[in-house]
Design an enzyme around this catalytic site. Sequence first.
Site, PDB file in Angstrom:
ATOM      1  N   GLY A 137       0.838  -1.190   0.000  1.00 56.00           N
ATOM      2  CA  GLY A 137       0.000   0.000   0.000  1.00 56.00           C
ATOM      3  C   GLY A 137       0.873   1.241   0.000  1.00 56.00           C
ATOM      4  O   GLY A 137       2.057   1.170   0.350  1.00 56.00           O
TER       5      GLY A 137
ATOM      6  N   GLN B 127       3.390   9.950   1.078  1.00 57.21           N
ATOM      7  CA  GLN B 127       4.679   9.252   1.196  1.00 57.21           C
ATOM      8  C   GLN B 127       5.614   9.549   0.022  1.00 57.21           C
ATOM      9  O   GLN B 127       6.812   9.330   0.123  1.00 57.21           O
ATOM     10  CB  GLN B 127       4.466   7.731   1.335  1.00 57.21           C
ATOM     11  CG  GLN B 127       3.798   7.346   2.657  1.00 57.21           C
ATOM     12  CD  GLN B 127       3.610   5.850   2.764  1.00 57.21           C
ATOM     13  OE1 GLN B 127       2.612   5.309   2.283  1.00 57.21           O
ATOM     14  NE2 GLN B 127       4.554   5.175   3.384  1.00 57.21           N
TER      15      GLN B 127
ATOM     16  N   CYS C 214       6.085  -0.087   7.541  1.00 54.47           N
ATOM     17  CA  CYS C 214       5.752   1.107   6.763  1.00 54.47           C
ATOM     18  C   CYS C 214       6.967   1.499   5.937  1.00 54.47           C
ATOM     19  O   CYS C 214       8.082   1.530   6.455  1.00 54.47           O
ATOM     20  CB  CYS C 214       5.355   2.249   7.699  1.00 54.47           C
ATOM     21  SG  CYS C 214       4.887   3.759   6.832  1.00 54.47           S
ATOM     22  N   LEU C 215       6.735   1.794   4.656  1.00 56.73           N
ATOM     23  CA  LEU C 215       7.845   2.159   3.778  1.00 56.73           C
ATOM     24  C   LEU C 215       8.500   3.466   4.226  1.00 56.73           C
ATOM     25  O   LEU C 215       9.639   3.737   3.847  1.00 56.73           O
ATOM     26  CB  LEU C 215       7.350   2.277   2.331  1.00 56.73           C
ATOM     27  CG  LEU C 215       6.884   0.950   1.712  1.00 56.73           C
ATOM     28  CD1 LEU C 215       6.211   1.190   0.369  1.00 56.73           C
ATOM     29  CD2 LEU C 215       8.052  -0.029   1.560  1.00 56.73           C
TER      30      LEU C 215
ATOM     31  N   HIS D 255      -4.285   1.623   7.734  1.00 54.99           N
ATOM     32  CA  HIS D 255      -2.909   2.140   7.781  1.00 54.99           C
ATOM     33  C   HIS D 255      -2.747   3.309   6.805  1.00 54.99           C
ATOM     34  O   HIS D 255      -2.161   4.343   7.141  1.00 54.99           O
ATOM     35  CB  HIS D 255      -1.946   0.992   7.449  1.00 54.99           C
ATOM     36  CG  HIS D 255      -0.498   1.352   7.349  1.00 54.99           C
ATOM     37  ND1 HIS D 255       0.466   0.865   8.218  1.00 54.99           N
ATOM     38  CD2 HIS D 255       0.173   2.140   6.463  1.00 54.99           C
ATOM     39  CE1 HIS D 255       1.654   1.349   7.871  1.00 54.99           C
ATOM     40  NE2 HIS D 255       1.510   2.120   6.801  1.00 54.99           N
ATOM     41  N   GLU D 256      -3.297   3.153   5.590  1.00 55.17           N
ATOM     42  CA  GLU D 256      -3.158   4.205   4.564  1.00 55.17           C
ATOM     43  C   GLU D 256      -3.990   5.444   4.898  1.00 55.17           C
ATOM     44  O   GLU D 256      -3.531   6.576   4.721  1.00 55.17           O
ATOM     45  CB  GLU D 256      -3.550   3.671   3.174  1.00 55.17           C
ATOM     46  CG  GLU D 256      -2.755   2.470   2.676  1.00 55.17           C
ATOM     47  CD  GLU D 256      -1.256   2.571   2.846  1.00 55.17           C
ATOM     48  OE1 GLU D 256      -0.729   3.703   2.919  1.00 55.17           O
ATOM     49  OE2 GLU D 256      -0.599   1.523   2.920  1.00 55.17           O
TER      50      GLU D 256
ATOM     51  N   HIS E 173      -2.246   7.578   7.278  1.00 52.84           N
ATOM     52  CA  HIS E 173      -1.240   8.444   6.647  1.00 52.84           C
ATOM     53  C   HIS E 173      -1.866   9.763   6.194  1.00 52.84           C
ATOM     54  O   HIS E 173      -1.247  10.820   6.305  1.00 52.84           O
ATOM     55  CB  HIS E 173      -0.625   7.757   5.419  1.00 52.84           C
ATOM     56  CG  HIS E 173       0.546   6.871   5.718  1.00 52.84           C
ATOM     57  ND1 HIS E 173       1.700   7.326   6.323  1.00 52.84           N
ATOM     58  CD2 HIS E 173       0.757   5.561   5.460  1.00 52.84           C
ATOM     59  CE1 HIS E 173       2.560   6.321   6.431  1.00 52.84           C
ATOM     60  NE2 HIS E 173       2.010   5.231   5.917  1.00 52.84           N
TER      61      HIS E 173
HETATM   62  O1  GNR Z   1       4.051  -2.484   2.470  1.00 55.44           O
HETATM   63  C1  GNR Z   1       3.446  -2.322   3.526  1.00 55.44           C
HETATM   64  N1  GNR Z   1       3.144  -3.410   4.283  1.00 55.44           N
HETATM   65  C2  GNR Z   1       2.283  -3.355   5.376  1.00 55.44           C
HETATM   66  C3  GNR Z   1       2.284  -4.432   6.248  1.00 55.44           C
HETATM   67  C4  GNR Z   1       1.437  -4.440   7.326  1.00 55.44           C
HETATM   68  C5  GNR Z   1       0.583  -3.388   7.541  1.00 55.44           C
HETATM   69  C6  GNR Z   1       0.579  -2.309   6.689  1.00 55.44           C
HETATM   70  C7  GNR Z   1       1.422  -2.286   5.602  1.00 55.44           C
HETATM   71  S1  GNR Z   1       1.412  -0.937   4.513  1.00 55.44           S
HETATM   72  C8  GNR Z   1       3.078  -0.970   3.988  1.00 55.44           C
HETATM   73  C9  GNR Z   1       3.340   0.099   2.956  1.00 55.44           C
HETATM   74  C10 GNR Z   1       3.132   1.451   3.566  1.00 55.44           C
HETATM   75  O2  GNR Z   1       3.929   1.992   4.278  1.00 55.44           O
HETATM   76  N2  GNR Z   1       2.001   2.036   3.306  1.00 55.44           N
HETATM   77  O3  GNR Z   1       1.722   3.241   3.846  1.00 55.44           O
HETATM   78 NI    NI Z   2       2.879   3.297   5.708  1.00 56.44          NI
END
Ligand code: GNR
Ligand code: NI
Length: 189
Positions: free
Chosen positions: A64, A69, A112-113, A154-155, A158
Site C-alpha cells: 500500500g 509518502q 511502513c515504507l 494504515h493508509e 497516513h
Molecule cells: O508495504 C506495507 N506493508 C504493510 C504491512 C502491514 C501493515 C501495513 C502495511 S502498509 C506498507 C506500505 C506502507 O507503508 N504504506 O503506507
Molecule cells: Ni505506511
Amino acid sequence: MRLARLIDLEGLLAYLRAMSLRDIITLPDPLLRQTSKPVVGVDKAVRKIFDDMLETMYDAPGIGLAAVQIGVPQRLVVIDLSKDGEERQPLFMANPEIMSASEALSDYEEGCLSIPEFFEMVSRPSEVKVRYLDRQGEPQELNASGVLSTCIQHEIDHLNGVLFIDYISKLKRDRVVKKFVKAQKLGKL
Ligand code: GNR
Ligand code: NI
C-alpha cells in the site's frame, strides 16, 4: 532516485521508460505528520499521481502507499495485495473514508515504507466499511477484512498524519524515532 537504481541498468531503463518512480519520504520528515487535502475529482493529473504511486509501491516493494509518502499531501491511496507472480490487482482510492468499523479487533504485524526495517504488532478493527472514488472518479463502497482492512486503515491514517508507531508503546516509539533522527544526521542510512 536512489543510487542503487542508477547503477542497475535494468532499473535505469525502467525508470527512463516510465519516468514515474518517486522517492519515498521517511521518518522524521515533518510532511508525514501533515493532514492531506481531499481531491476535487479524479482528473488526468490525479491519475498520473496514482500511476507514480503504484510504480513506486511495486518497486519498493510494498502492499500500500499514500500520496503523502511521495511528498504529495492529497488524499490518495493505492493498494495491491496480489502475490509475486500473480496477476496484479491494483486498488485506487481517492478521498477514502471509513464509514464504520467492527468492534472486534485483529492483531497484525505492521511495517511502513516510511519507517524502513521496523515492524510491530498493531491492533485495529477487524472489518471496516470504506467509501472512496475509484480511478474513474466513480463512488465506491467496500467491506474489507483481513490484511485489506489493516492496510486500508494504515493508509487512511497516513492521510491524517498518523503512523502505526503511534499505536505502540512510547518507549518503543521514542527509540525508533531517535534511530531515524540519528540516521538522518549521519546523512541517511
Ligand atoms: O508495504 C506495507 N506493508 C504493510 C504491512 C502491514 C501493515 C501495513 C502495511 S502498509 C506498507 C506500505 C506502507 O507503508 N504504506 O503506507
Ligand atoms: Ni505506511
